[in-house]
Design an enzyme around this catalytic site. Structure first.
Site, PDB file in Angstrom:
ATOM      1  N   ASP A   1       0.842  -1.204   0.000  1.00 36.29           N
ATOM      2  CA  ASP A   1       0.000   0.000   0.000  1.00 36.29           C
ATOM      3  C   ASP A   1       0.879   1.257   0.000  1.00 36.29           C
ATOM      4  OD1 ASP A   1       0.868  -0.172   2.613  1.00 36.29           O
ATOM      5  OD2 ASP A   1      -1.119   0.015   3.524  1.00 36.29           O
ATOM      6  N   SER A   2       2.226   1.054  -0.013  1.00 41.62           N
ATOM      7  CA  SER A   2       3.141   2.170  -0.271  1.00 41.62           C
ATOM      8  C   SER A   2       2.886   2.748  -1.659  1.00 41.62           C
ATOM      9  CB  SER A   2       4.601   1.714  -0.142  1.00 41.62           C
ATOM     10  OG  SER A   2       4.815   0.537  -0.905  1.00 41.62           O
TER      11      SER A   2
ATOM     12  N   GLU B   1       9.340  -4.124  10.357  1.00 45.21           N
ATOM     13  CA  GLU B   1       9.773  -2.848   9.782  1.00 45.21           C
ATOM     14  C   GLU B   1      10.351  -1.936  10.855  1.00 45.21           C
ATOM     15  OE1 GLU B   1       6.916  -1.012   7.166  1.00 45.21           O
ATOM     16  OE2 GLU B   1       8.102   0.826   6.995  1.00 45.21           O
TER      17      GLU B   1
ATOM     18  N   ASP C   1      -1.146  -6.088  -0.167  1.00 46.54           N
ATOM     19  CA  ASP C   1      -1.534  -5.487   1.122  1.00 46.54           C
ATOM     20  C   ASP C   1      -3.035  -5.277   1.207  1.00 46.54           C
ATOM     21  OD1 ASP C   1       0.668  -5.112   2.760  1.00 46.54           O
ATOM     22  OD2 ASP C   1       1.218  -3.192   1.864  1.00 46.54           O
TER      23      ASP C   1
ATOM     24  N   LYS D   1      -1.300  -9.386   2.924  1.00 53.58           N
ATOM     25  CA  LYS D   1      -0.534  -8.943   4.105  1.00 53.58           C
ATOM     26  C   LYS D   1      -1.384  -7.977   4.916  1.00 53.58           C
ATOM     27  CE  LYS D   1       3.260  -6.103   3.810  1.00 53.58           C
ATOM     28  NZ  LYS D   1       2.830  -4.886   4.526  1.00 53.58           N
TER      29      LYS D   1
HETATM   30  O1  KIV Z   1       3.578  -1.131   1.630  1.00 52.74           O
HETATM   31  C1  KIV Z   1       4.769  -1.493   1.641  1.00 52.74           C
HETATM   32  O2  KIV Z   1       5.562  -1.208   0.721  1.00 52.74           O
HETATM   33  C2  KIV Z   1       5.230  -2.303   2.762  1.00 52.74           C
HETATM   34  C3  KIV Z   1       6.699  -2.555   2.883  1.00 52.74           C
HETATM   35  C4  KIV Z   1       7.395  -1.334   3.340  1.00 52.74           C
HETATM   36  C5  KIV Z   1       7.000  -3.717   3.732  1.00 52.74           C
HETATM   37  O3  KIV Z   1       4.447  -2.712   3.558  1.00 52.74           O
END
Ligand code: KIV
Length: 271
Positions: A51-52, A189, A90, A120
């Site tokens: 979700d980044s 993290e 995510d 996730k």
């Molecule tokens: O959303 C994301 O990119 C993440 C990573 C930083 C593990 O959860």
């Protein structure tokens, strides 16, 4: 990962075997087809549709605005580009925290509409009911502890988590709870390296770190950060493997000059 090909795909079971034989797991994020294709062909083990995407694709300050529809859009594009890697998507903020039935229906939408391999979720015992319910439906779950960006408004900053004893103890208990619930792997993290190494040695499932030191079973980075597309972000844990932002800038400037000067297209570049 797509089925029906001759490539030996990465599975949750293969990740477990990698941990058992001490082979490190390489994981990166991707959000689109073209990037996922290159990443998969390079041999990455796990692709996270993080979700980044809210930050690096959409320009939001936090991951909080990400929607399930957004994640499904990115997840579908990535899965179409992957033959070998395990794809994790995510669950975004607000789609699993309140109610385990809502969590299950969010996870089912992701699995059906993206054809990814797993989901996730961020959090420990407070979301364990959601984790269990998703797992009961046969959907593999990766956990995520430590700095959990969806909780940024609670934390207030993106600094290192679990430096204090009480938070470290809760993180260890959460990690065990996620493993017992049936998670196939765990992301840690931005926590102290000694704590991450302890968790990795206590757990039998693979522990993947980001800003969590080298004593874990694998590493993950956000692809835009490691490629140097996003030049402004440079935390201590980040190793930059390229300066793609600079390469793009030079190419764009050359193109603009060539168009303005009339150099592009030339006679060979037309019909
Ligand atoms: O959303 C994301 O990119 C993440 C990573 C930083 C593990 O959860």
């Amino acid at each position: 990962m797509s089925t029906g090909s001759t490539v030996r795909a990465v599975t949750t079971h293969r990740l477990l075997e990698m941990k058992q034989r001490g082979e490190k797991i390489a994981m990166l994020t991707a959000y689109d087809y073209s990037m996922a294709r290159i990443l998969d062909a390079a041999g990455i083990d796990v692709i996270l549709v993080g979700d980044s995407a809210a930050n690096v694709m959409a320009g939001h300050e936090t991951t909080v605005p990400m929607t399930l529809d957004n994640m499904i859009y990115h997840g579908r594009a990535v899965v179409r580009g992957v033959k070998r890697a395990l794809v994790v998507v995510d669950l975004p903020f607000g789609t699993y925290q309140g109610d385990s039935k809502q969590a299950l229906s969010s996870a089912i939408r992701i699995m059906k509409e993206t054809e990814a391999d797993s989901v996730k979720l961020e959090g420990g015992v407070e979301i364990i009911e959601s984790v269990e319910r998703i797992l009961c439906a046969g959907i593999p779950v990766m956990g995520h502890l430590g700095l959990t960006p969806q909780s940024i408004h609670k934390f207030g900053t993106y600094t290192v988590r679990a430096k204090e004893e009480a938070e470290a103890a809760k993180l260890i208990a959460d990690a065990h709870a996620l493993q017992e619930a049936g998670c196939f792997a765990l992301v840690l993290e931005k926590i102290p390296a000694t704590l991450a190494a302890r968790v990795a040695s206590e757990l039998t499932i693979p522990v993947i770190g980001i800003g969590a030191g080298g004593g874990v079973d694998g590493q993950v980075l956000v692809i835009h950060d490691m490629l140097g597309i996003n030049q402004e972000f440079s935390p201590r844990f980040l190793r930059r493997y390229a300066s793609v932002g600079e390469v793009m800038d030079a190419a764009f400037r050359n193109y603009i000059d060539d168009v303005k000067s009339g150099d592009f297209p030339n006679e060979k570049e037309q019909y």
